[in-house]
Write a protein that holds these residues in place. Structure first.
Motif, PDB file in Angstrom:
ATOM      1  N   THR A   4       0.841  -1.192   0.000  1.00  0.00           N
ATOM      2  CA  THR A   4       0.000   0.000   0.000  1.00  0.00           C
ATOM      3  C   THR A   4       0.877   1.244   0.000  1.00  0.00           C
ATOM      4  OG1 THR A   4      -1.762  -1.126   1.215  1.00  0.00           O
ATOM      5  CG2 THR A   4      -1.807   1.280   1.207  1.00  0.00           C
ATOM      6  N   GLY A   5       0.648   2.105  -0.978  1.00  0.00           N
ATOM      7  CA  GLY A   5       1.393   3.352  -1.082  1.00  0.00           C
ATOM      8  C   GLY A   5       0.461   4.543  -1.099  1.00  0.00           C
ATOM      9  N   TYR A   6       0.975   5.696  -0.697  1.00  0.00           N
ATOM     10  CA  TYR A   6       0.176   6.918  -0.612  1.00  0.00           C
ATOM     11  C   TYR A   6       0.918   8.086  -1.267  1.00  0.00           C
ATOM     12  CZ  TYR A   6      -2.143   4.317   3.170  1.00  0.00           C
ATOM     13  OH  TYR A   6      -2.787   3.355   3.909  1.00  0.00           O
ATOM     14  N   ARG A   7       0.151   8.992  -1.829  1.00  0.00           N
ATOM     15  CA  ARG A   7       0.658  10.301  -2.239  1.00  0.00           C
ATOM     16  C   ARG A   7      -0.451  11.305  -1.978  1.00  0.00           C
ATOM     17  NH1 ARG A   7       5.594  12.548  -2.344  1.00  0.00           N
ATOM     18  NH2 ARG A   7       5.630  14.431  -3.631  1.00  0.00           N
ATOM     19  N   VAL A   8      -0.171  12.239  -1.079  1.00  0.00           N
ATOM     20  CA  VAL A   8      -1.149  13.270  -0.728  1.00  0.00           C
ATOM     21  C   VAL A   8      -0.639  14.619  -1.218  1.00  0.00           C
ATOM     22  CG1 VAL A   8      -2.310  14.500   1.146  1.00  0.00           C
ATOM     23  CG2 VAL A   8      -2.021  12.013   1.272  1.00  0.00           C
ATOM     24  N   GLN A   9      -1.456  15.292  -1.988  1.00  0.00           N
ATOM     25  CA  GLN A   9      -1.122  16.608  -2.538  1.00  0.00           C
ATOM     26  C   GLN A   9      -1.993  17.645  -1.837  1.00  0.00           C
ATOM     27  OE1 GLN A   9      -2.125  15.383  -6.491  1.00  0.00           O
ATOM     28  NE2 GLN A   9      -0.034  14.771  -7.012  1.00  0.00           N
ATOM     29  N   HIS A  10      -1.377  18.430  -0.977  1.00  0.00           N
ATOM     30  CA  HIS A  10      -2.158  19.346  -0.150  1.00  0.00           C
ATOM     31  C   HIS A  10      -2.577  20.610  -0.893  1.00  0.00           C
ATOM     32  CE1 HIS A  10      -2.331  22.786   2.837  1.00  0.00           C
ATOM     33  NE2 HIS A  10      -3.401  22.074   3.099  1.00  0.00           N
ATOM     34  N   ASN A  11      -1.612  21.342  -1.433  1.00  0.00           N
ATOM     35  CA  ASN A  11      -1.946  22.623  -2.063  1.00  0.00           C
ATOM     36  C   ASN A  11      -0.867  22.994  -3.074  1.00  0.00           C
ATOM     37  OD1 ASN A  11      -1.820  25.870  -2.025  1.00  0.00           O
ATOM     38  ND2 ASN A  11      -3.896  25.196  -1.552  1.00  0.00           N
ATOM     39  N   ASN A  12      -1.282  23.609  -4.184  1.00  0.00           N
ATOM     40  CA  ASN A  12      -0.332  24.017  -5.219  1.00  0.00           C
ATOM     41  C   ASN A  12      -0.550  25.456  -5.671  1.00  0.00           C
ATOM     42  OD1 ASN A  12      -2.745  23.561  -6.536  1.00  0.00           O
ATOM     43  ND2 ASN A  12      -1.833  22.498  -8.295  1.00  0.00           N
ATOM     44  N   ALA A  13      -1.014  26.297  -4.754  1.00  0.00           N
ATOM     45  CA  ALA A  13      -1.254  27.700  -5.108  1.00  0.00           C
ATOM     46  C   ALA A  13       0.024  28.414  -5.515  1.00  0.00           C
ATOM     47  CB  ALA A  13      -1.906  28.428  -3.932  1.00  0.00           C
ATOM     48  N   LEU A  14       1.159  28.013  -4.961  1.00  0.00           N
ATOM     49  CA  LEU A  14       2.426  28.698  -5.236  1.00  0.00           C
ATOM     50  C   LEU A  14       3.274  27.994  -6.278  1.00  0.00           C
ATOM     51  CD1 LEU A  14       3.454  29.687  -1.592  1.00  0.00           C
ATOM     52  CD2 LEU A  14       2.353  31.126  -3.313  1.00  0.00           C
ATOM     53  N   GLY A  15       2.874  26.782  -6.692  1.00  0.00           N
ATOM     54  CA  GLY A  15       3.660  26.050  -7.676  1.00  0.00           C
ATOM     55  C   GLY A  15       3.429  24.559  -7.556  1.00  0.00           C
ATOM     56  N   PRO A  16       4.217  23.749  -8.266  1.00  0.00           N
ATOM     57  CA  PRO A  16       4.048  22.294  -8.241  1.00  0.00           C
ATOM     58  C   PRO A  16       4.122  21.728  -6.825  1.00  0.00           C
ATOM     59  CG  PRO A  16       5.645  22.941  -9.919  1.00  0.00           C
ATOM     60  CD  PRO A  16       5.349  24.169  -9.115  1.00  0.00           C
ATOM     61  N   TYR A  17       3.421  20.633  -6.600  1.00  0.00           N
ATOM     62  CA  TYR A  17       3.507  19.944  -5.315  1.00  0.00           C
ATOM     63  C   TYR A  17       4.940  19.465  -5.098  1.00  0.00           C
ATOM     64  CZ  TYR A  17      -1.598  19.607  -5.939  1.00  0.00           C
ATOM     65  OH  TYR A  17      -2.925  19.871  -6.147  1.00  0.00           O
ATOM     66  N   LYS A  18       5.398  19.538  -3.850  1.00  0.00           N
ATOM     67  CA  LYS A  18       6.768  19.110  -3.540  1.00  0.00           C
ATOM     68  C   LYS A  18       6.797  18.450  -2.174  1.00  0.00           C
ATOM     69  CE  LYS A  18      11.155  18.975  -4.624  1.00  0.00           C
ATOM     70  NZ  LYS A  18      11.244  17.602  -4.079  1.00  0.00           N
ATOM     71  N   GLY A  19       7.446  17.294  -2.085  1.00  0.00           N
ATOM     72  CA  GLY A  19       7.541  16.649  -0.787  1.00  0.00           C
ATOM     73  C   GLY A  19       8.127  15.258  -0.875  1.00  0.00           C
ATOM     74  N   GLY A  20       8.592  14.771   0.257  1.00  0.00           N
ATOM     75  CA  GLY A  20       9.321  13.522   0.319  1.00  0.00           C
ATOM     76  C   GLY A  20       8.472  12.279   0.182  1.00  0.00           C
ATOM     77  N   LEU A  21       9.176  11.166   0.054  1.00  0.00           N
ATOM     78  CA  LEU A  21       8.565   9.839  -0.043  1.00  0.00           C
ATOM     79  C   LEU A  21       9.284   8.957   0.973  1.00  0.00           C
ATOM     80  CD1 LEU A  21       6.562   8.183  -1.941  1.00  0.00           C
ATOM     81  CD2 LEU A  21       8.646   7.320  -3.004  1.00  0.00           C
ATOM     82  N   ARG A  22       8.521   8.418   1.952  1.00  0.00           N
ATOM     83  CA  ARG A  22       9.148   7.629   3.010  1.00  0.00           C
ATOM     84  C   ARG A  22       8.691   6.183   2.979  1.00  0.00           C
ATOM     85  NH1 ARG A  22       7.374  10.231   8.676  1.00  0.00           N
ATOM     86  NH2 ARG A  22       8.578  11.924   7.732  1.00  0.00           N
ATOM     87  N   TYR A  23       9.588   5.298   3.400  1.00  0.00           N
ATOM     88  CA  TYR A  23       9.283   3.878   3.546  1.00  0.00           C
ATOM     89  C   TYR A  23       9.321   3.549   5.037  1.00  0.00           C
ATOM     90  CZ  TYR A  23      10.219   3.126  -1.475  1.00  0.00           C
ATOM     91  OH  TYR A  23      10.191   3.157  -2.858  1.00  0.00           O
ATOM     92  N   HIS A  24       8.154   3.292   5.623  1.00  0.00           N
ATOM     93  CA  HIS A  24       8.104   3.032   7.060  1.00  0.00           C
ATOM     94  C   HIS A  24       6.795   2.329   7.400  1.00  0.00           C
ATOM     95  CE1 HIS A  24       8.233   3.782  11.424  1.00  0.00           C
ATOM     96  NE2 HIS A  24       9.521   3.939  11.254  1.00  0.00           N
ATOM     97  N   PRO A  25       6.815   1.418   8.374  1.00  0.00           N
ATOM     98  CA  PRO A  25       5.581   0.725   8.745  1.00  0.00           C
ATOM     99  C   PRO A  25       4.474   1.647   9.229  1.00  0.00           C
ATOM    100  CG  PRO A  25       7.491  -0.413   9.659  1.00  0.00           C
ATOM    101  CD  PRO A  25       7.994   0.876   9.102  1.00  0.00           C
ATOM    102  N   SER A  26       4.831   2.836   9.719  1.00  0.00           N
ATOM    103  CA  SER A  26       3.829   3.761  10.260  1.00  0.00           C
ATOM    104  C   SER A  26       3.134   4.607   9.202  1.00  0.00           C
ATOM    105  CB  SER A  26       4.488   4.694  11.286  1.00  0.00           C
ATOM    106  OG  SER A  26       5.399   5.582  10.646  1.00  0.00           O
TER     107      SER A  26
END
Length: 426
Positions: free
Chosen positions: A61-83
């Protein structure tokens, strides 16, 4: 990464929403913009199959959440963790929106991850998991749309696999134009000199600037670090080079202490040799992990996971300054205790923003076909982060408020201005 025994698990989403609502109230945020920023734009959950080395097929199961892009492209890390789950990923995506805004970058905020412990898989299996997840994300990521980067338990190799997979889905004539779909790549594959140290350097720099504003240097300052991965190591490296003394380190396996000082490079070499743990290091002795935050020190750097300092253990903290190397390491109740005790907190959206600033310069380097030296890169990161620091410091002094409140006001106000200028479609 570490979780503290006895610490209450509070939702990181609760924390970020409390912080957001407090700021929105204080600046009388436009109620319509408040509604937009209080929710995420997109929440992607993907269940995908991968064949293991033994021929068995497992579904991840993988996730990608895009919160807001009012200032430009979405940007953020990708983590591998049981939590990794949907709720925490939403919180982390919102924090990225504030972080990129505060740094003055042309980005919005996103976060993602896969619910796995990477230590349970071979390098070949991790490659297949990463490539399959990237393929499943498809057009939900892209160099002008959403740009992942390394995070907890991911690294430049992970990003190289992602970039190659994404580029391979494009016509040959377009592949080179998609190299900046991710940042944090190896230098030989379009990465940026110094990107690996940029987050830790930012933690060090904000600490240095804080003490400089007090008329003090780092010489002789004693610090303790929770989490000795990429961020914890590089922050410790730069601090020790500037005369500070590391006296204790905590990770998921052990807590070690040497009041006369722990050699940063020797500890790093040891951890690399024993599967990433500080346990068994001969230059320090083990201590009770529950007593870590109570150690007398000048600087505490929580650089592991979120919600490590809570109302249950915040009262025991003896540090003068807390520099948030991790995202959300202090919950709102714990923070109130720390502030009442006169402890200065350099908030995550400022303190660890060196990483996303470095990512921005890698993105620009790829986009513009340029190559910068390590010295040039570090100068660029130093300048950009110092500008953000001094803006926040100015708000702290002018409004007689804490550092997190000041940082949030600056970050959210910038986004509000963008919405006021552009309006809401239609």
């Amino acid at each position: 990464m570490t979780t503290i025994k006895g610490a209450t698990k509070k939702s990181m989403l609760d924390n970020v929403m409390q912080q957001f609502n407090k700021t929105a109230d204080s600046i009388n945020l436009n109620p319509n913009i408040r509604k937009i920023l209080s929710v995420t734009n997109n929440e992607i959950k993907i269940n995908f199959p991968v064949k293991m080395d033994n021929g068995e097929v497992r579904v991840f199961t993988g996730y990608r959440v895009q919160h807001n892009n009012a200032l430009g492209p979405y940007k953020g890390g990708l983590r591998y963790h049981p939590s990794v789950d949907a709720e925490d990923t939403k919180a982390l995506a919102m924090w990225m929106t504030w972080k990129t805004s505060l740094a003055g970058l042309p980005y919005g905020g996103a976060k993602g991850g896969i619910q796995i412990d990477p230590k349970e898989f071979s390098i070949q299996e991790l490659e297949r998991i990463t490539r399959r997840f990237t393929y499943a994300l498809g057009e939900n990521i892209g160099p002008e749309h959403d740009i992942p980067a390394p995070d907890v338990n991911t690294n430049e190799q992970t990003m190289a696999w992602m970039a190659d997979t994404f580029m391979s889905t494009k016509p040959s004539s377009e592949r080179s134009r998609n190299q900046h779909v991710v940042t944090g790549k190896p230098v030989g594959s379009g990465g940026l000199e110094g990107r690996n140290r940029s987050t830790g350097y930012g933690v060090y720099l904000t600490i240095k600037l804080l003490y400089k504003s007090r008329g003090e240097s780092l010489q002789g300052k004693k610090f303790i670090v929770q989490g000795f991965g990429n961020v914890g190591y590089w922050a410790s490296h730069f601090l020790s080079q500037d005369g500070a003394i590391m006296i204790a380190v905590q990770d998921a396996q052990a807590t070690i202490i040497n009041e006369n000082g722990i050699a940063v490079q020797a500890l790093f070499d040891h951890s690399k040799a024993v599967n990433g743990s500080v346990k068994g290091f001969v230059g320090a002795k083990e201590m009770d992990s529950d007593l870590f935050f109570a150690l007398p020190c000048d600087i505490l750097i929580p650089a592991a996971l979120g919600n490590q300092i809570t109302e249950e253990n915040a009262y025991s903290v003896k540090a003068d300054v807390i520099a948030e190397g991790a995202n959300g390491p202090i919950d709102t109740e714990g923070e109130q205790i720390l502030l009442r005790n006169g402890i200065t907190i350099i908030p995550d959206i400022l303190c660890n923003s060196g990483g996303v600033i470095g990512s921005y310069f890698e993105w620009l380097q790829n986009r513009n076909g340029e190559l910068w030296s390590l010295e040039e890169v570090m100068q660029k990161i130093d300048k950009k982060l110092s500008e953000a620091f001094y803006k926040v410091e100015g708000f702290v002094e002018e409004g007689e408020i804490d550092w997190r409140t000041a940082a949030y006001i600056l970050a959210i106000t910038r986004i509000e201005i963008a919405y006021n200028h552009r309006g809401i479609f239609p």
